[in-house]
Scaffold this motif. Structure first.
Motif, PDB file in Angstrom:
ATOM      1  N   ARG A  69       0.873  -1.136  -0.016  1.00 36.55           N
ATOM      2  CA  ARG A  69       0.122   0.096  -0.176  1.00 36.55           C
ATOM      3  C   ARG A  69       0.933   1.285  -0.387  1.00 36.55           C
ATOM      4  O   ARG A  69       1.827   1.298   0.546  1.00 36.55           O
ATOM      5  CB  ARG A  69      -0.952   0.035   1.296  1.00 36.55           C
ATOM      6  N   ASN A  70       0.470   2.135  -0.333  1.00 37.42           N
ATOM      7  CA  ASN A  70       0.813   3.630  -0.624  1.00 37.42           C
ATOM      8  C   ASN A  70       0.379   4.760   0.067  1.00 37.42           C
ATOM      9  O   ASN A  70       0.561   5.899  -0.509  1.00 37.42           O
ATOM     10  CB  ASN A  70       1.588   3.864  -1.982  1.00 37.42           C
ATOM     11  N   MET A  71      -0.807   4.646   0.655  1.00 38.57           N
ATOM     12  CA  MET A  71      -1.490   5.722   1.357  1.00 38.57           C
ATOM     13  C   MET A  71      -0.560   6.238   2.290  1.00 38.57           C
ATOM     14  O   MET A  71       0.577   5.718   2.740  1.00 38.57           O
ATOM     15  CB  MET A  71      -2.758   5.140   2.006  1.00 38.57           C
ATOM     16  N   PRO A  72      -0.847   7.566   2.670  1.00 29.52           N
ATOM     17  CA  PRO A  72      -0.021   8.361   3.532  1.00 29.52           C
ATOM     18  C   PRO A  72       0.117   7.668   5.064  1.00 29.52           C
ATOM     19  O   PRO A  72      -1.115   7.190   5.605  1.00 29.52           O
ATOM     20  CB  PRO A  72      -0.620   9.643   3.838  1.00 29.52           C
ATOM     21  N   ILE A  73       1.018   7.618   5.851  1.00 25.73           N
ATOM     22  CA  ILE A  73       1.189   7.205   7.414  1.00 25.73           C
ATOM     23  C   ILE A  73       1.766   8.280   7.983  1.00 25.73           C
ATOM     24  O   ILE A  73       3.000   8.685   8.011  1.00 25.73           O
ATOM     25  CB  ILE A  73       1.931   5.766   7.269  1.00 25.73           C
ATOM     26  N   ILE A  74       1.181   8.331   9.015  1.00 25.44           N
ATOM     27  CA  ILE A  74       1.537   9.508  10.045  1.00 25.44           C
ATOM     28  C   ILE A  74       1.853   8.759  11.200  1.00 25.44           C
ATOM     29  O   ILE A  74       1.151   7.987  11.897  1.00 25.44           O
ATOM     30  CB  ILE A  74       0.726  10.588  10.535  1.00 25.44           C
ATOM     31  N   MET A  75       3.198   8.692  11.801  1.00 24.69           N
ATOM     32  CA  MET A  75       3.761   8.223  12.863  1.00 24.69           C
ATOM     33  C   MET A  75       3.539   8.785  14.210  1.00 24.69           C
ATOM     34  O   MET A  75       3.765  10.072  13.966  1.00 24.69           O
ATOM     35  CB  MET A  75       5.040   7.646  12.769  1.00 24.69           C
ATOM     36  N   LEU A  76       3.051   8.334  15.467  1.00 27.60           N
ATOM     37  CA  LEU A  76       2.946   8.912  16.752  1.00 27.60           C
ATOM     38  C   LEU A  76       3.927   8.385  17.552  1.00 27.60           C
ATOM     39  O   LEU A  76       4.073   7.179  17.547  1.00 27.60           O
ATOM     40  CB  LEU A  76       1.453   8.959  17.363  1.00 27.60           C
ATOM     41  N   SER A  77       4.538   9.097  18.599  1.00 28.77           N
ATOM     42  CA  SER A  77       5.407   8.341  19.379  1.00 28.77           C
ATOM     43  C   SER A  77       5.860   9.474  20.382  1.00 28.77           C
ATOM     44  O   SER A  77       6.001  10.710  20.140  1.00 28.77           O
ATOM     45  CB  SER A  77       6.666   7.951  18.616  1.00 28.77           C
ATOM     46  N   ALA A  78       5.988   8.874  21.589  1.00 30.98           N
ATOM     47  CA  ALA A  78       6.622   9.606  22.625  1.00 30.98           C
ATOM     48  C   ALA A  78       8.027   9.644  22.678  1.00 30.98           C
ATOM     49  O   ALA A  78       8.828  10.374  23.218  1.00 30.98           O
ATOM     50  CB  ALA A  78       6.230   9.253  24.187  1.00 30.98           C
ATOM     51  N   ARG A  79       8.845   8.767  21.655  1.00 32.54           N
ATOM     52  CA  ARG A  79      10.003   8.913  21.633  1.00 32.54           C
ATOM     53  C   ARG A  79      10.539   9.761  20.465  1.00 32.54           C
ATOM     54  O   ARG A  79      10.243   9.685  19.360  1.00 32.54           O
ATOM     55  CB  ARG A  79      10.659   7.440  21.121  1.00 32.54           C
ATOM     56  N   ASN A  80      11.074  10.947  20.802  1.00 32.25           N
ATOM     57  CA  ASN A  80      11.180  12.066  19.851  1.00 32.25           C
ATOM     58  C   ASN A  80      12.649  12.467  19.575  1.00 32.25           C
ATOM     59  O   ASN A  80      13.081  13.243  18.916  1.00 32.25           O
ATOM     60  CB  ASN A  80      10.495  13.293  20.483  1.00 32.25           C
ATOM     61  N   SER A  81      13.495  11.252  19.878  1.00 32.36           N
ATOM     62  CA  SER A  81      14.893  11.285  19.444  1.00 32.36           C
ATOM     63  C   SER A  81      14.956  11.562  17.710  1.00 32.36           C
ATOM     64  O   SER A  81      14.263  10.814  16.994  1.00 32.36           O
ATOM     65  CB  SER A  81      15.779  10.235  19.866  1.00 32.36           C
ATOM     66  N   ASP A  82      16.056  12.279  17.252  1.00 34.10           N
ATOM     67  CA  ASP A  82      16.285  12.145  15.730  1.00 34.10           C
ATOM     68  C   ASP A  82      16.210  10.940  15.089  1.00 34.10           C
ATOM     69  O   ASP A  82      15.723  10.721  14.185  1.00 34.10           O
ATOM     70  CB  ASP A  82      17.337  13.149  15.361  1.00 34.10           C
ATOM     71  N   MET A  83      16.876   9.963  15.867  1.00 33.89           N
ATOM     72  CA  MET A  83      17.178   8.545  15.188  1.00 33.89           C
ATOM     73  C   MET A  83      15.763   7.777  14.935  1.00 33.89           C
ATOM     74  O   MET A  83      15.354   7.103  14.057  1.00 33.89           O
ATOM     75  CB  MET A  83      18.134   7.721  16.058  1.00 33.89           C
ATOM     76  N   ASP A  84      14.947   8.053  16.023  1.00 36.70           N
ATOM     77  CA  ASP A  84      13.544   7.360  15.860  1.00 36.70           C
ATOM     78  C   ASP A  84      12.821   8.216  14.819  1.00 36.70           C
ATOM     79  O   ASP A  84      12.171   7.345  14.040  1.00 36.70           O
ATOM     80  CB  ASP A  84      12.836   7.682  17.302  1.00 36.70           C
ATOM     81  N   LYS A  85      12.935   9.519  14.508  1.00 41.18           N
ATOM     82  CA  LYS A  85      12.156   9.984  13.404  1.00 41.18           C
ATOM     83  C   LYS A  85      12.656   9.311  12.158  1.00 41.18           C
ATOM     84  O   LYS A  85      12.144   9.128  11.113  1.00 41.18           O
ATOM     85  CB  LYS A  85      12.409  11.711  13.698  1.00 41.18           C
ATOM     86  N   ILE A  86      14.142   9.338  11.899  1.00 42.74           N
ATOM     87  CA  ILE A  86      14.694   9.135  10.982  1.00 42.74           C
ATOM     88  C   ILE A  86      14.326   7.611  10.397  1.00 42.74           C
ATOM     89  O   ILE A  86      13.952   7.045   9.425  1.00 42.74           O
ATOM     90  CB  ILE A  86      16.278   9.208  11.162  1.00 42.74           C
ATOM     91  N   THR A  87      14.378   6.569  11.668  1.00 42.29           N
ATOM     92  CA  THR A  87      13.791   5.403  11.340  1.00 42.29           C
ATOM     93  C   THR A  87      12.568   5.130  10.924  1.00 42.29           C
ATOM     94  O   THR A  87      12.170   4.491   9.760  1.00 42.29           O
ATOM     95  CB  THR A  87      13.933   4.700  12.728  1.00 42.29           C
ATOM     96  N   GLY A  88      11.535   5.955  11.439  1.00 41.64           N
ATOM     97  CA  GLY A  88      10.150   6.009  10.867  1.00 41.64           C
ATOM     98  C   GLY A  88       9.961   6.470   9.710  1.00 41.64           C
ATOM     99  O   GLY A  88       9.265   5.959   8.958  1.00 41.64           O
ATOM    100  N   LEU A  89      10.612   7.464   9.158  1.00 37.01           N
ATOM    101  CA  LEU A  89      10.621   8.062   7.733  1.00 37.01           C
ATOM    102  C   LEU A  89      11.180   7.282   6.683  1.00 37.01           C
ATOM    103  O   LEU A  89      10.767   7.145   5.843  1.00 37.01           O
ATOM    104  CB  LEU A  89      11.188   9.585   7.768  1.00 37.01           C
ATOM    105  N   SER A  90      12.176   6.550   7.203  1.00 38.05           N
ATOM    106  CA  SER A  90      13.005   5.536   6.306  1.00 38.05           C
ATOM    107  C   SER A  90      12.566   4.335   6.188  1.00 38.05           C
ATOM    108  O   SER A  90      12.533   3.704   5.017  1.00 38.05           O
ATOM    109  CB  SER A  90      14.530   5.331   6.875  1.00 38.05           C
ATOM    110  N   LEU A  91      11.396   3.970   6.951  1.00 36.36           N
ATOM    111  CA  LEU A  91      10.640   2.881   6.921  1.00 36.36           C
ATOM    112  C   LEU A  91       9.295   3.032   5.826  1.00 36.36           C
ATOM    113  O   LEU A  91       8.773   2.060   5.621  1.00 36.36           O
ATOM    114  CB  LEU A  91      10.200   2.164   7.996  1.00 36.36           C
ATOM    115  N   GLY A  92       9.073   4.183   5.529  1.00 38.72           N
ATOM    116  CA  GLY A  92       8.070   4.369   4.774  1.00 38.72           C
ATOM    117  C   GLY A  92       6.755   5.560   5.350  1.00 38.72           C
ATOM    118  O   GLY A  92       5.927   5.773   4.905  1.00 38.72           O
ATOM    119  N   ALA A  93       7.100   5.832   6.479  1.00 33.97           N
ATOM    120  CA  ALA A  93       6.170   6.956   7.197  1.00 33.97           C
ATOM    121  C   ALA A  93       6.220   8.164   6.313  1.00 33.97           C
ATOM    122  O   ALA A  93       7.462   8.689   5.928  1.00 33.97           O
ATOM    123  CB  ALA A  93       6.498   7.043   8.468  1.00 33.97           C
ATOM    124  N   ASP A  94       5.223   9.090   6.302  1.00 32.84           N
ATOM    125  CA  ASP A  94       5.222  10.048   5.621  1.00 32.84           C
ATOM    126  C   ASP A  94       5.369  11.755   6.520  1.00 32.84           C
ATOM    127  O   ASP A  94       5.654  12.412   6.062  1.00 32.84           O
ATOM    128  CB  ASP A  94       3.956  10.370   4.784  1.00 32.84           C
TER     129      ASP A  94
END
Length: 235
Positions: A73-98
């Protein structure tokens, strides 16, 4: 115009209940899941326009679910997290989150981000048919007007039954995406699938007879053997 559906995936009930109020007030249809596995089950039967998903969840976390969803699927995905480190954000976006939104968040900001993702998705994603206006969907020279319930191929008007029209509209709203027979049947007939495959096949054949120049070699509705159908032009 079809009501857009948002799948909200979070194991925190308070957040789910809060966001349900905000998104329903904006006119969206909301589906809810408490973990990644439940989200994947929803996607088997439902047409979803956007996913809002927490990272830390039991059974299957948001990162794993995002990877699995992106396989098909290619619909938009917005990730939510209490973990706000740059590495977590990079991980989420690199896995396909928008997009990646940290907790706690302002619900109004999340609604605005969701609207932005949906606008971008429908405007630029090539798997979504071009829209001339709110009521007209276009694929190549095939066009349908959902308000007037009219179908045309080039300058030729085509008469479809209500069921045929609904199936074609469903395929055009998910251009390029393979829809299984069960998905089509559940969305159009809104009842248990049982032996609905033959019913879907008959309606697809009838649609092809009406919109295709050569129904045996369809230009618009392609068969994906063993899976279902998709609206996708031949190369």
């Amino acid at each position: 115009m079809k009501q857009e559906t948002i799948l909200l995936v979070d194991d925190e009930r308070e957040i789910v209940d809060l966001l349900e109020i905000y998104f329903c007030n904006e006119g969206y249809r909301l589906l809810k899941a408490s973990d990644g596995l439940e989200a994947l089950e929803h996607l088997k039967d439902e047409m979803v326009d956007l996913i809002i998903m927490d990272v830390m969840m039991p059974h299957m976390d948001g990162f794993a679910a995002c990877m699995k969803i992106r396989e098909e699927r290619n619909m938009p995905i917005i990730m939510l997290s209490a973990r706000n480190s740059d590495m977590d954000k990079i991980t989420g976006l690199s896995l396909g989150a928008d997009d990646y939104v940290g907790k706690p968040f302002n619900p109004l900001e999340l609604v605005a981000r969701a609207k932005s993702q949906l606008r971008r998705y429908h405007r630029f994603n090539k798997d979504i048919p071009a829209r001339i206006n709110d009521n007209e969907l276009v694929f190549d020279d095939l066009a349908i007007d959902t308000l007037k319930h009219e179908v045309s191929v080039g300058d030729r008007k085509v008469k479809l039954t209500p069921r045929e029209f609904s199936i074609l509209e469903l395929l055009m709203r998910h251009q390029g995406q393979v829809l299984g027979m069960e998905q089509i049947y559940r969305n159009i007939w809104n009842e248990p699938f049982l032996d609905g495959g033959s019913t879907v096949m008959v309606h697809i054949r009838n649609i092809r007879e009406k919109i295709e120049t050569d129904p045996k070699h369809p230009r618009y509705i392609q068969t994906v053997w063993g899976v279902g159908y998709k609206l996708d032009g031949l190369s």
